[in-house]
Design an enzyme around this catalytic site. Structure first.
Site, PDB file in Angstrom:
ATOM      1  N   GLY A   6      26.552  43.006  40.732  1.00  0.00           N
ATOM      2  CA  GLY A   6      27.589  44.020  40.820  1.00  0.00           C
ATOM      3  C   GLY A   6      28.230  44.312  39.485  1.00  0.00           C
ATOM      4  O   GLY A   6      27.832  43.778  38.448  1.00  0.00           O
ATOM      5  N   ARG A   7      29.243  45.184  39.525  1.00  0.00           N
ATOM      6  CA  ARG A   7      30.003  45.543  38.341  1.00  0.00           C
ATOM      7  C   ARG A   7      31.476  45.520  38.687  1.00  0.00           C
ATOM      8  O   ARG A   7      31.858  45.680  39.839  1.00  0.00           O
ATOM      9  CB  ARG A   7      29.637  46.952  37.853  1.00  0.00           C
ATOM     10  CG  ARG A   7      28.253  47.076  37.262  1.00  0.00           C
ATOM     11  CD  ARG A   7      28.046  48.505  36.738  1.00  0.00           C
ATOM     12  NE  ARG A   7      29.081  48.881  35.786  1.00  0.00           N
ATOM     13  CZ  ARG A   7      29.033  48.604  34.480  1.00  0.00           C
ATOM     14  NH1 ARG A   7      27.988  47.974  33.976  1.00  0.00           N
ATOM     15  NH2 ARG A   7      30.009  48.983  33.669  1.00  0.00           N
ATOM     16  N   GLY A   9      35.497  46.393  36.418  1.00  0.00           N
ATOM     17  CA  GLY A   9      36.034  47.359  35.472  1.00  0.00           C
ATOM     18  C   GLY A   9      35.548  47.203  34.047  1.00  0.00           C
ATOM     19  O   GLY A   9      35.629  48.152  33.267  1.00  0.00           O
ATOM     20  N   GLY A  11      32.512  45.115  33.034  1.00  0.00           N
ATOM     21  CA  GLY A  11      31.176  44.604  32.753  1.00  0.00           C
ATOM     22  C   GLY A  11      30.330  44.407  33.991  1.00  0.00           C
ATOM     23  O   GLY A  11      30.749  44.667  35.117  1.00  0.00           O
ATOM     24  N   VAL A  13      28.202  41.894  36.489  1.00  0.00           N
ATOM     25  CA  VAL A  13      28.274  40.519  36.982  1.00  0.00           C
ATOM     26  C   VAL A  13      26.879  40.085  37.435  1.00  0.00           C
ATOM     27  O   VAL A  13      26.196  40.811  38.163  1.00  0.00           O
ATOM     28  CB  VAL A  13      29.273  40.396  38.150  1.00  0.00           C
ATOM     29  CG1 VAL A  13      29.379  38.941  38.618  1.00  0.00           C
ATOM     30  CG2 VAL A  13      30.646  40.912  37.731  1.00  0.00           C
ATOM     31  N   LYS A  28      29.809  37.169  34.025  1.00  0.00           N
ATOM     32  CA  LYS A  28      30.118  38.567  33.731  1.00  0.00           C
ATOM     33  C   LYS A  28      29.847  38.844  32.263  1.00  0.00           C
ATOM     34  O   LYS A  28      30.417  38.209  31.377  1.00  0.00           O
ATOM     35  CB  LYS A  28      31.570  38.895  34.064  1.00  0.00           C
ATOM     36  CG  LYS A  28      31.940  40.336  33.714  1.00  0.00           C
ATOM     37  CD  LYS A  28      33.161  40.820  34.431  1.00  0.00           C
ATOM     38  CE  LYS A  28      34.403  40.087  34.002  1.00  0.00           C
ATOM     39  NZ  LYS A  28      35.602  40.645  34.639  1.00  0.00           N
ATOM     40  N   ASP A 126      45.843  45.508  37.423  1.00  0.00           N
ATOM     41  CA  ASP A 126      44.764  46.376  37.930  1.00  0.00           C
ATOM     42  C   ASP A 126      44.381  45.986  39.352  1.00  0.00           C
ATOM     43  O   ASP A 126      43.207  45.934  39.695  1.00  0.00           O
ATOM     44  CB  ASP A 126      43.549  46.293  37.007  1.00  0.00           C
ATOM     45  CG  ASP A 126      42.527  47.395  37.296  1.00  0.00           C
ATOM     46  OD1 ASP A 126      42.911  48.433  37.864  1.00  0.00           O
ATOM     47  OD2 ASP A 126      41.342  47.211  36.968  1.00  0.00           O
TER      48      ASP A 126
END
Length: 279
Positions: A6-7, A9, A11, A13, A28, A126
């Protein structure tokens, strides 16, 4: 062997295996922003250190655990615990919106991690449904890539482009500094998303009393039910008027008690999920 999972915010992963400690981990890779002069490795390194140091200060079941920070051949990696999880955004996308008692349980668990972070002086900055992970027995706050220490004079008041604007507190969008109250607004907006199935409406005008979104009060109550007073208190435009973390926790606890959902001690994972949770 590593494989992408996955990604977030800042980078990509990857799933990997720590051969020394014989455990699976998530790594990450911090990807630098590109400007006119190419990749900004200085900025990438600074963000990686900030995330590792911020999350590394914390030790709570509702906060992602960071194990190490690596740099090799100009590439930066943060080694974290590996969680088999869906994000809150993915879960709501699959289910439409969550029942009130599920959303309240998620909120109560997440609030414990947020209280721990703020107690250590760490502001997340965030919080949004992409960064809230649901594992089946844990709710975990991830991606501390733009976290900051409360009161840090070097913490920028500018809202970074990686933010999801609909989950950013209104005073932050106006250029105000990051504060615990801003994190609470983003937490409330994420909880709103869980129970309503959509983000809060833009705060484009002064809302009517008890309706921070500026929409129809009866419509909000019909969907959020007993969770509405918590959302109303967290999503007030004036940060000084928002309910405190302690008030939100007591309100969520009361809702779960009424719903018959068991709660664990504050620093332990929940004893059990709500009935049929995430089935």
């Amino acid at each position: 062997m590593a494989s992408p999972i996955g990604r977030d915010g800042v980078g990509t992963v990857w799933r990997a295996h720590d051969s020394l400690l014989r455990r699976n981990v998530a790594i990450k890779e911090i990807q630098p922003r590109f400007g006119e002069d190419g990749a900004d490795m200085h900025d990438a390194r600074r963000r990686a250190l900030r995330e590792a140091r911020s999350a590394g200060r914390l030790n709570h079941p509702a906060v992602i655990s960071v194990h190490d920070l690596l740099e090799e051949d100009g590439r930066l990696w943060i080694v974290m615990e590996l969680l088999e999880a869906l994000t809150l955004k993915e879960t709501v996308r699959h289910l439409g919106r969550l029942p009130v008692h599920w959303a309240a349980w998620i909120g109560f668990q997440l609030l414990g991690g947020l209280r721990h972070a703020h107690g250590a002086g760490v502001l997340h900055r965030d919080i949004n449904p992409r960064n809230i992970l649901l594992t089946g027995d844990r709710v975990v706050l991830a991606d501390f890539g733009i976290a900051a220490l409360h009161g840090d004079p070097d913490a920028s008041a500018t809202v970074p482009t990686v933010h999801v604007p609909t989950f950013v507190a209104p005073e932050r969008l106006r250029g105000g500094p990051p504060t615990p109250a801003g994190d609470l607004w983003s937490f409330g907006a994420s909880l709103y998303f869980a129970v309503e199935g959509r983000p809060p409406r833009p705060l484009s005008r002064t809302p009517a009393p008890r309706d921070p979104m500026g929409g129809g009060h009866q419509e909000q109550v019909a969907r959020a039910g007993v969770l509405w007073p918590v959302l109303e208190g967290l999503l007030r435009r004036d940060p000084a008027a928002r309910i405190s973390m302690g008030q939100a926790g007591r309100m969520l606890s009361a809702i779960l008690h009424t719903e018959g959902v068991a709660l664990a001690p504050p620093r332990l994972p929940a004893a059990r999920l709500p009935p049929d949770a995430f089935a």
